[in-house]
Write a protein that holds these residues in place. Structure first.
Motif: not given
Length: 197
Positions: A2-6, A26-31, A192-197
């Motif tokens: 699972q990715k994270s965004v700080e 954005i975070a929820a859509e990317a899990g 968003a793109a970084a969280l999807r990749n």
């Protein structure tokens, strides 16, 4: 994995407010995990030699109009208080303190404060207004006051701010995905793109 965004932020930043309105989705859509990192923007500016864009008259005027356009695009209210920018030291100590002591209440705190400043035009550098807004959101004013004076909380805010600077932060919001810095609410598509990749 699972990715994270700080997201390093200060509630006095209108761009951070706009990011706050979008990042949970954005975070929820990317899990992905969303990690809020309270910092003191004034401390970041001092350490990096940066200044608030509103301190440059022409840039400040343009920026506030541009942020209003973004708010319209996002479908959120945007009406900063007349005395903007405001001193957010107590509010940011509160954010850190609640994150440490009552993490389950951080989302409610940020909603009360961000919306108070940027959707309701409230002067949240006035302790009486803060007490009213937080009371309406279910927080005890005396407990909040004690929290903002707690040495551990003060030090945690200093540490967050120093960490932000050490990692290359120069303004708010500053978001990290895989240690790559994305600055500004107008870069959320990159997040968003970084969280999807």
């Amino acid at each position: 994995m699972q990715k994270s965004v700080e997201c390093f932020f200060d509630v006095g930043s209108p761009a951070a407010y706009l990011a706050w309105t979008q990042l949970p989705r954005i975070a929820a859509e990317a899990g992905a995990n969303l990690i809020w990192r309270p910092m003191l923007l004034g401390g970041v500016f001092k350490a990096t030699g940066n200044i608030s864009p509103v301190m440059v008259a022409a840039k400040g005027r343009w920026l506030m109009h541009d942020l209003a356009r973004w708010a319209t695009r996002y479908g959120v209210a945007f009406q900063p208080p007349a005395n903007f920018p405001i001193n957010t030291l107590a509010l940011m100590r509160g954010a850190v303190g609640i994150q440490i002591r009552q993490p389950q209440d951080l989302a409610r705190y940020l909603a009360a404060v961000f919306e108070g400043i940027f959707a309701r035009s409230l002067a949240l550098d006035d302790p009486a207004v803060v007490a009213q807004v937080l009371g309406d959101a279910g927080f005890d004013a005396a407990t909040f006051q004690a929290l903002t004076g707690d040495p551990q909380v003060k030090q945690a805010l200093v540490a967050n701010t120093e960490e932000a600077v050490a990692r290359g932060v120069f303004g708010a919001p500053s978001m990290f995905v895989d240690e790559v810095l994305h600055f500004g609410q107008d870069r959320l598509d990159f997040v968003a793109a970084a969280l999807r990749n």
